[in-house]
Design a protein around this motif. Structure first.
Motif, PDB file in Angstrom:
ATOM      1  N   ASP A 177      51.476  27.154  34.429  1.00 60.27           N
ATOM      2  CA  ASP A 177      51.193  28.198  33.444  1.00 60.27           C
ATOM      3  C   ASP A 177      49.795  28.777  33.631  1.00 60.27           C
ATOM      4  N   ALA A 178      49.586  29.932  33.062  1.00 63.15           N
ATOM      5  CA  ALA A 178      48.305  30.617  33.130  1.00 63.15           C
ATOM      6  C   ALA A 178      48.211  31.565  31.952  1.00 63.15           C
ATOM      7  N   THR A 179      47.024  32.117  31.759  1.00 66.27           N
ATOM      8  CA  THR A 179      46.856  33.131  30.734  1.00 66.27           C
ATOM      9  C   THR A 179      46.221  34.363  31.367  1.00 66.27           C
ATOM     10  N   GLN A 180      46.709  35.509  31.018  1.00 64.12           N
ATOM     11  CA  GLN A 180      46.226  36.737  31.637  1.00 64.12           C
ATOM     12  C   GLN A 180      44.809  37.024  31.187  1.00 64.12           C
ATOM     13  N   GLY A 181      43.882  37.031  32.137  1.00 69.52           N
ATOM     14  CA  GLY A 181      42.469  37.271  31.837  1.00 69.52           C
ATOM     15  C   GLY A 181      41.689  35.968  31.786  1.00 69.52           C
ATOM     16  N   ASP A 182      40.360  36.091  31.916  1.00 64.68           N
ATOM     17  CA  ASP A 182      39.475  34.934  31.972  1.00 64.68           C
ATOM     18  C   ASP A 182      38.913  34.545  30.616  1.00 64.68           C
ATOM     19  N   ALA A 183      39.396  35.140  29.544  1.00 67.41           N
ATOM     20  CA  ALA A 183      38.823  34.870  28.226  1.00 67.41           C
ATOM     21  C   ALA A 183      39.197  33.483  27.705  1.00 67.41           C
ATOM     22  N   GLY A 184      40.262  32.892  28.242  1.00 72.03           N
ATOM     23  CA  GLY A 184      40.702  31.601  27.747  1.00 72.03           C
ATOM     24  C   GLY A 184      39.683  30.500  27.963  1.00 72.03           C
ATOM     25  N   TYR A 185      39.000  30.540  29.091  1.00 75.06           N
ATOM     26  CA  TYR A 185      37.998  29.526  29.417  1.00 75.06           C
ATOM     27  C   TYR A 185      36.823  30.234  30.068  1.00 75.06           C
ATOM     28  N   ALA A 186      35.686  30.224  29.394  1.00 74.90           N
ATOM     29  CA  ALA A 186      34.545  31.036  29.832  1.00 74.90           C
ATOM     30  C   ALA A 186      33.799  30.447  31.020  1.00 74.90           C
ATOM     31  N   ASN A 187      33.980  29.164  31.310  1.00 73.34           N
ATOM     32  CA  ASN A 187      33.155  28.495  32.321  1.00 73.34           C
ATOM     33  C   ASN A 187      33.878  28.214  33.631  1.00 73.34           C
ATOM     34  N   GLY A 188      34.905  28.991  33.925  1.00 72.83           N
ATOM     35  CA  GLY A 188      35.616  28.782  35.175  1.00 72.83           C
ATOM     36  C   GLY A 188      36.678  29.832  35.392  1.00 72.83           C
ATOM     37  N   THR A 189      37.458  29.656  36.465  1.00 71.67           N
ATOM     38  CA  THR A 189      38.504  30.612  36.793  1.00 71.67           C
ATOM     39  C   THR A 189      39.554  29.953  37.677  1.00 71.67           C
ATOM     40  N   ALA A 190      40.754  30.505  37.656  1.00 69.05           N
ATOM     41  CA  ALA A 190      41.785  30.070  38.591  1.00 69.05           C
ATOM     42  C   ALA A 190      41.426  30.552  39.999  1.00 69.05           C
ATOM     43  N   PHE A 191      41.864  29.798  41.008  1.00 67.30           N
ATOM     44  CA  PHE A 191      41.628  30.206  42.397  1.00 67.30           C
ATOM     45  C   PHE A 191      42.663  29.548  43.288  1.00 67.30           C
ATOM     46  N   ASN A 192      42.760  30.053  44.493  1.00 67.78           N
ATOM     47  CA  ASN A 192      43.512  29.429  45.584  1.00 67.78           C
ATOM     48  C   ASN A 192      42.617  29.458  46.809  1.00 67.78           C
ATOM     49  N   SER A 193      42.334  28.302  47.386  1.00 66.90           N
ATOM     50  CA  SER A 193      41.504  28.279  48.579  1.00 66.90           C
ATOM     51  C   SER A 193      42.191  29.059  49.704  1.00 66.90           C
ATOM     52  N   ALA A 194      41.452  29.333  50.759  1.00 69.77           N
ATOM     53  CA  ALA A 194      41.959  30.211  51.817  1.00 69.77           C
ATOM     54  C   ALA A 194      42.786  29.492  52.866  1.00 69.77           C
ATOM     55  N   GLY A 195      43.096  28.226  52.662  1.00 67.39           N
ATOM     56  CA  GLY A 195      43.850  27.469  53.645  1.00 67.39           C
ATOM     57  C   GLY A 195      45.350  27.669  53.519  1.00 67.39           C
ATOM     58  N   GLY A 196      46.087  26.873  54.269  1.00 64.02           N
ATOM     59  CA  GLY A 196      47.531  26.969  54.262  1.00 64.02           C
ATOM     60  C   GLY A 196      48.165  26.171  53.141  1.00 64.02           C
ATOM     61  N   ALA A 197      49.494  26.230  53.092  1.00 60.86           N
ATOM     62  CA  ALA A 197      50.230  25.517  52.054  1.00 60.86           C
ATOM     63  C   ALA A 197      50.168  24.010  52.282  1.00 60.86           C
ATOM     64  N   ARG A 198      50.179  23.270  51.163  1.00 57.92           N
ATOM     65  CA  ARG A 198      50.218  21.808  51.176  1.00 57.92           C
ATOM     66  C   ARG A 198      49.100  21.192  52.017  1.00 57.92           C
TER      67      ARG A 198
END
Length: 248
Positions: A177-198
Motif C-alpha cells: 500500500d501507499a498514499t498519494q503524495g508525501d504528506a503522510g510522512y514528512a521525514n522520508g519518501t518511497a523509493f526503488n533503488s536502481a538495481g534489478g529485481a530481487r
C-alpha cells in the motif's frame, strides 16, 4: 581451582554477552495498523494509489510497489532526536492483497537496512534467507506484513539520522500500500533503488522524481539501554569477593 574461578570472574567484567537470533515474518489480516510507540516512525494513510492515480495492478504502481520490482520497494525515514542510539525492532508494510506465485508459501524474503546520505545508501544490515510464512492463504488478503528483528539482527541506528529499508521476495509477488503524495510522512519518501529485481545490487535511492509518495509502513524503534557492562562488572566483583573470602 581458586585461581581459575577468580580468572573467570575477572573476565566476566570485560567480555560482553552476544545473542544471535533470526528475523521472523508474521502477517496480520486487516488494515488495523500496529501499535505505534513514542519513538516509532510510520505512515498509516493507505489510499492504495500513487501519483498519477495508479492503483494496484497497473501503471506506475505496478513497477514500484511489488515485492518482485527492480529495484526492490523501499522507504526512507529519520530517527528521532535523542541522546542515545536506537535499536531497530521491526519493519511492517501494509500489503494490498494483490499477490501470487507462491509469495507467502515458497522461497524466502530479503531485507536491507541502510543509512542515507543524499541519494547514496550505505548498507548496515542485509538480511537474506528469511523464512516465509509457509502458506499462501493471505496472498489475496489486505494485511500487515511484519519483519521482527532481534539480537544480532537488530541494527543500531544513530539519533536524528536518515535511514532506509528495502524488501523483496524470492518467489511470486505482493503489492504494498501507499498514499498519494508525501504528506503522510514528512521525514522520508518511497523509493526503488536502481538495481534489478530481487536483488540489492544498487546502493542509491534511484529516480526519486518518479515517486513523491510514502508507503504505508511502520518502523518500531527502542532506545538503546545503558550498557549492560555494569551488571557484568557487578557479577565479576561478586566473584572476586567470593575468591577473597575463600582465600581467608
Amino acid at each position: 581451582m581458586k585461581r581459575r574461578f577468580c580468572l573467570m570472574a575477572l573476565l566476566a567484567m570485560f567480555v560482553p554477552s552476544v545473542t544471535h537470533a533470526a528475523v521472523t515474518m508474521s502477517f496480520s489480516a486487516g488494515n488495523v495498523p500496529p501499535t505505534a510507540g513514542p519513538l516509532d516512525q510510520y505512515n498509516f494513510l493507505s489510499d492504495a494509489t500513487v501519483p498519477g492515480g495508479s492503483a494496484p495492478g497497473g501503471g506506475t504502481y505496478n513497477s514500484q510497489n511489488y515485492s518482485d520490482n527492480g529495484g526492490p520497494p523501499g522507504q526512507t525515514f529519520k530517527t528521532p532526536v535523542g541522546a542515545t542510539p536506537y535499536k531497530l525492532k521491526a519493519i511492517s508494510l501494509l500489503a494490498v492483497g494483490d499477490g501470487g506465485g507462491g509469495v507467502f508459501d515458497s522461497g524466502t524474503w530479503s531485507l536491507r537496512v541502510s543509512s542515507v546520505a543524499g541519494t547514496t545508501l550505505t548498507p548496515i544490515a542485509t538480511l537474506t534467507g528469511i523464512a516465509n510464512l509457509g502458506s499462501n492463504a493471505n496472498d489475496k488478503v489486505e494485511g500487515w506484513l511484519s519483519f521482527s528483528l532481534t539480537g544480532a539482527d537488530s541494527p543500531t541506528l544513530n539519533p536524528n539520522a536518515d535511514y532506509a529499508f528495502e524488501i523483496f521476495s524470492a518467489n511470486g509477488w505482493q503489492g504494498f500500500d501507499a498514499t498519494q503524495g508525501d504528506a503522510g510522512y514528512a521525514n522520508g519518501t518511497a523509493f526503488n533503488s536502481a538495481g534489478g529485481a530481487r536483488s540489492f545490487a544498487d546502493a542509491t535511492l534511484g529516480n526519486l522524481a518518479n515517486h513523491g509518495y510514502d508507503r504505508t509502513f511502520h518502523v518500531a524503534l527502542s532506545a538503546v539501554p545503558e550498557p549492560a557492562t555494569g551488571l557484568l562488572a557487578l557479577g565479576g566483583l561478586a566473584g572476586l569477593l567470593a575468591c577473597r573470602r575463600r582465600s581467608k
